[in-house]
Design an enzyme around this catalytic site. Structure first.
Site, PDB file in Angstrom:
ATOM      1  N   GLU A 161      35.244  50.928  48.921  1.00 23.30           N
ATOM      2  CA  GLU A 161      33.858  50.743  50.372  1.00 23.30           C
ATOM      3  C   GLU A 161      35.486  51.283  51.626  1.00 23.30           C
ATOM      4  O   GLU A 161      36.909  50.902  51.257  1.00 23.30           O
ATOM      5  CB  GLU A 161      34.571  48.543  50.332  1.00 23.30           C
ATOM      6  CG  GLU A 161      34.044  48.744  51.304  1.00 23.30           C
ATOM      7  CD  GLU A 161      33.543  47.512  52.192  1.00 23.30           C
ATOM      8  OE1 GLU A 161      33.712  46.587  51.380  1.00 23.30           O
ATOM      9  OE2 GLU A 161      32.512  46.877  52.946  1.00 23.30           O
ATOM     10  N   GLY A 294      43.532  43.053  48.764  1.00 28.22           N
ATOM     11  CA  GLY A 294      42.741  41.704  49.018  1.00 28.22           C
ATOM     12  C   GLY A 294      41.877  41.749  47.981  1.00 28.22           C
ATOM     13  O   GLY A 294      42.661  41.881  46.631  1.00 28.22           O
ATOM     14  N   MET A 296      37.645  43.214  46.791  1.00 34.42           N
ATOM     15  CA  MET A 296      36.574  43.563  47.225  1.00 34.42           C
ATOM     16  C   MET A 296      35.517  43.635  45.759  1.00 34.42           C
ATOM     17  O   MET A 296      35.636  42.418  44.776  1.00 34.42           O
ATOM     18  CB  MET A 296      36.366  45.007  46.528  1.00 34.42           C
ATOM     19  CG  MET A 296      35.643  46.045  46.360  1.00 34.42           C
ATOM     20  SD  MET A 296      35.240  45.911  48.695  1.00 34.42           S
ATOM     21  CE  MET A 296      33.363  46.341  47.760  1.00 34.42           C
ATOM     22  N   GLU A 297      33.639  42.873  46.560  1.00 34.30           N
ATOM     23  CA  GLU A 297      33.038  42.560  46.082  1.00 34.30           C
ATOM     24  C   GLU A 297      32.035  43.151  45.210  1.00 34.30           C
ATOM     25  O   GLU A 297      30.984  42.553  44.663  1.00 34.30           O
ATOM     26  CB  GLU A 297      31.586  41.563  47.839  1.00 34.30           C
ATOM     27  CG  GLU A 297      31.542  43.002  47.668  1.00 34.30           C
ATOM     28  CD  GLU A 297      32.535  43.599  49.487  1.00 34.30           C
ATOM     29  OE1 GLU A 297      33.552  42.939  49.175  1.00 34.30           O
ATOM     30  OE2 GLU A 297      31.458  43.484  50.324  1.00 34.30           O
ATOM     31  N   ASN A 298      32.265  44.162  44.523  1.00 34.60           N
ATOM     32  CA  ASN A 298      31.518  44.733  43.421  1.00 34.60           C
ATOM     33  C   ASN A 298      30.513  44.348  42.676  1.00 34.60           C
ATOM     34  O   ASN A 298      31.754  42.774  42.209  1.00 34.60           O
ATOM     35  CB  ASN A 298      32.151  45.684  42.484  1.00 34.60           C
ATOM     36  CG  ASN A 298      33.602  46.255  43.281  1.00 34.60           C
ATOM     37  OD1 ASN A 298      33.673  46.753  44.426  1.00 34.60           O
ATOM     38  ND2 ASN A 298      35.225  45.685  42.505  1.00 34.60           N
ATOM     39  N   HIS A 330      34.064  33.891  49.618  1.00 28.29           N
ATOM     40  CA  HIS A 330      33.910  34.637  50.223  1.00 28.29           C
ATOM     41  C   HIS A 330      33.104  36.240  49.716  1.00 28.29           C
ATOM     42  O   HIS A 330      32.229  36.432  49.818  1.00 28.29           O
ATOM     43  CB  HIS A 330      35.238  35.296  50.560  1.00 28.29           C
ATOM     44  CG  HIS A 330      34.960  36.412  51.760  1.00 28.29           C
ATOM     45  ND1 HIS A 330      34.695  36.372  53.324  1.00 28.29           N
ATOM     46  CD2 HIS A 330      34.588  38.066  51.708  1.00 28.29           C
ATOM     47  CE1 HIS A 330      34.141  37.821  53.864  1.00 28.29           C
ATOM     48  NE2 HIS A 330      34.639  38.627  52.699  1.00 28.29           N
ATOM     49  N   GLU A 331      33.585  36.585  48.501  1.00 29.17           N
ATOM     50  CA  GLU A 331      33.331  37.122  47.462  1.00 29.17           C
ATOM     51  C   GLU A 331      32.287  37.089  46.747  1.00 29.17           C
ATOM     52  O   GLU A 331      31.042  37.959  46.750  1.00 29.17           O
ATOM     53  CB  GLU A 331      34.047  37.793  46.933  1.00 29.17           C
ATOM     54  CG  GLU A 331      35.670  38.799  47.249  1.00 29.17           C
ATOM     55  CD  GLU A 331      35.765  39.816  47.979  1.00 29.17           C
ATOM     56  OE1 GLU A 331      35.002  40.043  47.970  1.00 29.17           O
ATOM     57  OE2 GLU A 331      36.614  39.412  49.528  1.00 29.17           O
ATOM     58  N   HIS A 334      28.815  37.094  49.163  1.00 30.17           N
ATOM     59  CA  HIS A 334      28.883  38.826  49.319  1.00 30.17           C
ATOM     60  C   HIS A 334      27.556  39.005  47.971  1.00 30.17           C
ATOM     61  O   HIS A 334      27.411  40.151  48.233  1.00 30.17           O
ATOM     62  CB  HIS A 334      30.071  39.722  48.570  1.00 30.17           C
ATOM     63  CG  HIS A 334      30.570  39.645  50.520  1.00 30.17           C
ATOM     64  ND1 HIS A 334      30.354  40.431  51.372  1.00 30.17           N
ATOM     65  CD2 HIS A 334      32.307  39.958  50.547  1.00 30.17           C
ATOM     66  CE1 HIS A 334      30.737  40.698  52.321  1.00 30.17           C
ATOM     67  NE2 HIS A 334      32.143  40.653  51.429  1.00 30.17           N
ATOM     68  N   GLU A 353      30.429  40.764  56.157  1.00 31.34           N
ATOM     69  CA  GLU A 353      31.120  40.620  56.533  1.00 31.34           C
ATOM     70  C   GLU A 353      31.304  38.622  57.260  1.00 31.34           C
ATOM     71  O   GLU A 353      32.268  37.879  56.962  1.00 31.34           O
ATOM     72  CB  GLU A 353      32.372  41.258  56.769  1.00 31.34           C
ATOM     73  CG  GLU A 353      32.866  42.307  56.248  1.00 31.34           C
ATOM     74  CD  GLU A 353      33.027  42.167  54.880  1.00 31.34           C
ATOM     75  OE1 GLU A 353      33.906  40.899  54.436  1.00 31.34           O
ATOM     76  OE2 GLU A 353      33.728  43.364  53.819  1.00 31.34           O
TER      77      GLU A 353
END
Ligand SMILES: [Zn+2]
Length: 883
Positions: A161, A294, A296-298, A330-331, A334, A353
């Protein structure tokens, strides 16, 4: 324990009456054809079958893919993204004579395929062979080297991303081009490979390799694709029939217990909240020991830096559980908001976000109310409010021309202003109606894309309120409102004269703006607000009850605006500050500091307020005070008043530290434990000699016996050891850093040695960033720490002198953005000019935006340093105890 006050019921009544019915100028609902982007929309992919084979040294890879495409209008030309890779061949499967002429167009990060004969409308299969790079800068497909007890090991992972899938395979790398993906990868036999979907089959290749093939994903955007492979192991559990796993490098699986249990709770909660069950058969939480900073919401395979996923009971501070939970929440949010329903283009990044940031706190509050997450998260909201008080602030919905501009919107406005705004909106609509709207939005746009307009229409349908008209002023225009309140007592009743304007730290010619601001007000210490009004015009007169106690606005601090009171109200509020709820105290401290920065109130007023919270027991209150101390101490660097300021600051911080002491007491709150660590760190930074001596004593004991130092004190004690290190101590820290196998500990040692006051040691810390000793995110952290400590000029000179070497190692985002991040810490106008002359940051549109914002921050700090530091020094001289 008191929770943040909900004002939903009162707001609902007040606002239903006064809400205007005009429809605001919102963007259109999602339509593929009108979605912004750079690729032509006449050919779309529907399915990718991708095969990757890394080279034995894992520095390059060979790839092939067959993409099912749909041609919408007949064309000879297909344009798709490819970056930093070579296309060997491209042809249409089953269509003899249809081999393409390949023309790379690197400036557009794409490639043109020209065919001899036009492609007819309908389905085709495009076959491409290519080779690419496995890089060391954490983008596209990258490698990570990490220390283990058996020596250095290597693994590979992806981070895509906003726009780096094009480094891994040729693709339509814009979020609206959704397709399904079916990857396979050839890796060493002892590797575990992880992707979005479960493994479909594994076949041996030669003596030592295997080819791992994964199941096909649902329709999704390219930036959510993931592949990770290494000496990994998995811990698994089950949530509503979904296999949840924590994947970590071998030997660390057990440290995933907390994350796994939390993920299972969260998945069940979200399945219910969103009204759409998590659609994949599995969800892996993958801990990577470097490369990404950090998470990443894959979809189905979230990648985390392991320092924010794994919890080691022996060495991790208790508070790390909070960080892990919040990032996980959070992730995982997503997986719905972002993955299942994706913003059409990066101008609506806030839909991803802002929503995930809001949901992370809502979920944390649901499962861990004792964390007081909204109250303790005040720093995030402040950061957004500070950014929003500059003329360079962008609206939440921001036009984005290309991928570098997309990168520039991952900031506190997109995350934290949106978070604060959504909280306000949920309060306004009511939690039930809000959720009904979200469920409607999910159901309508699953496996597809959406715009802000789609969200408003779902929320409007669910609530019966014209959401766009109240929301548009917050999402379509930049800035934060300032509400001024002038209270008069007439016939024994308060009357408030309210007015609104845009709040700016430095005067600027910003256009006049109006918001619709729900304002809750009441007496300090009252459990509930006395009333809520909607300020929608420039001015308004409000009856606010019987005179007596002053009237506090933004009651409960759920609103996104600043308040400036008349002088009498302000001093009356300052006197009663300790009777207020903690959130209101935090609000008053934050607003008064911002007003001081904007030169709207005198120094006395702010410091008088701080004196009134001397006995406060609340972590959030002290964190506000400490953030100002750190800021002023930074601006005092090199000025004659610094030592008096530091002495004054130490005096302020002594009472809360005296209450807590060095060692944890039985039964103390976790907030007290966290506050203790922060106070020690800051008193150490402010040069408290007896505290520094004690920290060093504890560090020496730690070197002999690591168990002697409480995990909650390791951060501050090791930091102080580093800041005041001599060469021997510095070498010890580095040896510990090299030996540490846990990323969280590793970061701690390297940050500490970068904080060294001794210039020779700081220089040596900088030199480490040119070697392969630490991964890229730690290297960047070292440079930032040297700058944030006592040597900003040294850090800047180092980056300038080694810019090309550093850019080669760290990649294009470093080249475009790092200098602006670094220089935003400076407080002299000459650096704003220097940044304007620094060519590399001006090479991309996103780089130029970031540089303009950084220049404004520098000028703001420089002006404060010129105009207000002297007033602060004078105040300190007047109030210091006689020497
Ligand atoms: Zn996010």
């Amino acid at each position: 324990m008191p929770r943040t006050i909900s004002i939903s019921a009162v707001v609902l009544i007040a606002l239903t009456i006064s809400l205007p019915t005009s429809v605001a100028r919102a963007e259109a609902p999602y339509a593929f054809a009108s979605t912004p982007g750079r690729l032509p929309k006449n050919v779309v992919p529907t399915h990718y079958r991708i095969d990757l084979t890394p080279s034995p040294d894992m520095l390059t890879f060979a790839g092939s893919e067959v993409v099912d495409i749909k041609v919408l209008t007949s064309t000879n030309r297909v344009v798709l993204n490819a970056l930093d890779m070579k296309l060997r061949s491209a042809s249409l499967v089953g269509e003899p004579g249809q081999s393409a002429t390949i023309t790379p167009t690197p400036a557009a990060e794409s490639v043109r395929l020209d065919f001899a004969h036009p492609l007819s409308p309908g389905a085709h299969k495009l076959s491409i062979a290519f080779t690419g790079r496995i890089n060391g800068f954490g983008r596209g497909l990258f490698h990570v080297y990490y220390p283990t007890a058996q020596g250095i090991r290597r693994m590979i992972a992806t981070e895509l991303e906003p726009a780096d899938a094009r480094r891994v395979f040729p693709c339509w790398d814009e979020p609206a081009f959704k397709a399904s993906f079916e990857p396979s990868i050839t890796v060493p036999r002892d590797f575990l490979a992880v992707s979005n979907m479960p493994i479909a089959r594994e076949q041996p290749v030669g003596a030592n390799l295997k080819r791992v093939s994964f199941g096909a994903t649902p329709r999704m955007s390219t930036y959510l694709f993931v592949l990770v492979a290494g000496n990994l192991e998995r811990l698994t559990g089950d949530a509503d029939g979904v296999k949840v796993g924590v994947v970590a490098v071998r030997g660390k699986r057990e440290q995933g217990r907390f994350a796994l249990a939390s993920a299972i709770d969260l998945l069940r909660y979200y399945n219910d909240y969103f009204g759409v069950k998590y659609p994949l058969p599995k969800l892996d939480l993958i801990a990577v020991p470097g490369g990404v900073g950090g998470a990443m919401e894959n979809w189905g395979g979230i990648v985390f830096n392991e320092s924010i996923l794994l919890f080691d009971p022996g060495t991790s501070p208790d508070a790390l559980r909070r960080g892990i939970f919040v990032v996980l929440a959070h992730e995982m949010a997503h997986q719905w908001f972002g993955d299942l329903v994706t913003m059409a283009w990066w101008n609506d990044l806030w839909l991803n976000e802002g929503f995930a940031s809001w949901m992370q706190n809502k979920a944390a509050d649901r499962f861990h109310p004792d964390w007081h997450v909204w109250l303790n998260d005040a720093a995030q909201k402040q950061s957004a409010m500070d950014t929003d008080a500059r003329p360079t602030a962008h609206p939440i919905q921001q036009a984005v021309a290309d991928e570098t501009e997309a990168q520039s919107v991952f900031d506190s406005i997109t995350y934290s202003k949106s978070q604060a705004f959504l909280r306000e909106l949920e309060d306004y609509l009511g939690a039930e109606q809000f959720r009904t709207g979200i469920r409607r939005y999910m159901a309508a746009h699953a496996y597809s894309n959406a715009t802000t307009a789609d969200l408003w229409s779902a929320l409007t349908a669910a609530s019966g309120k014209q959401v766009a008209s109240i929301a548009a002023p917050y999402t379509e225009q930049p800035g934060i409102p300032l509400v001024t309140s002038d209270a008069h007592c007439a016939d024994g009743r308060w009357r408030l004269a309210l007015a609104q304007q845009r709040f700016l730290i430095r005067p600027s010619k910003a256009a006049a703006q109006l918001w619709q601001i729900p304002i809750a007000f009441g007496a300090p210490g009252a459990g509930e607000p006395a009333g809520v009004i909607l300020l929608k015009d420039k001015t308004m007169s409000v009856a606010a009850g019987r005179c007596g106690a002053p009237v506090k606005l933004n009651f409960g601090y759920t609103g996104y605006y600043r308040v400036e009171y008349d002088t009498a109200s302000d001093s009356a509020l300052a006197k009663t500050v300790e009777t207020m709820a903690p959130a209101d105290r935090v609000n008053l401290l934050s607003d008064d500091w911002a007003l001081l920065e904007a030169d709207r109130v005198p120094v006395d007023r702010y410091f008088g307020l701080v004196a009134n919270v001397a006995d406060d027991r609340n972590r959030a209150v002290w964190e506000r005070v400490m953030s100002v101390i750190a800021r002023v101490d930074d601006l005092e660097r090199g000025l004659p008043g610094r030592s008096a300021f530091q002495a004054c600051a130490r005096t302020r911080l002594k009472p809360p530290f005296a209450r807590l002491g060095w060692d944890r007491r039985a039964g103390e709150s976790e907030d007290d434990t966290i506050l203790r660590g922060k106070l020690i760190g800051q008193l150490g930074a402010l040069g408290d000699s007896s505290l520094i001596a004690e920290a060093r004593r504890r560090f020496a004991a730690f070197l002999k016996d690591p168990r002697s130092l409480d995990a909650n004190l390791r951060g501050p004690v090791i930091f102080i050891a580093g800041r005041y290190a001599d060469r021997a101590t510095w070498n010890q820290l580095r040896a510990l850093g090299r030996k540490a196998t846990g990323t969280e500990q590793r970061v701690r040692y390297y940050v500490a040695l970068a904080a060294a006051i001794d210039p020779a040691l700081a220089k040596q810390a900088l030199a480490l960033t040119l070697t392969d000793e630490v991964p890229s995110e730690i290297a960047n952290g070292i440079i930032m720490e040297v700058a944030a400590g006592e040597h900003p000029e040294m850090a800047l000179a180092f980056v300038k002198a080694n810019f090309d070497a550093l850019s080669d190692k760290r990649g294009p985002y470093f080249r475009s953005f790092f200098m602006s991040s670094l220089m935003s810490h400076f407080a002299d106008r000459k650096y704003a000019e220097e940044l304007a002359r620094f060519a590399p940051v001006h090479e991309t549109p996103g780089g130029r935006i970031a540089a303009a914002r950084a220049a404004e921050e520098i000028i703001e700090a420089a002006d404060f340093r010129t105009h207000q530091i002297a007033a602060i020094d004078a105040w300190i001289n007047r109030h210091s105890p006689a020497a």
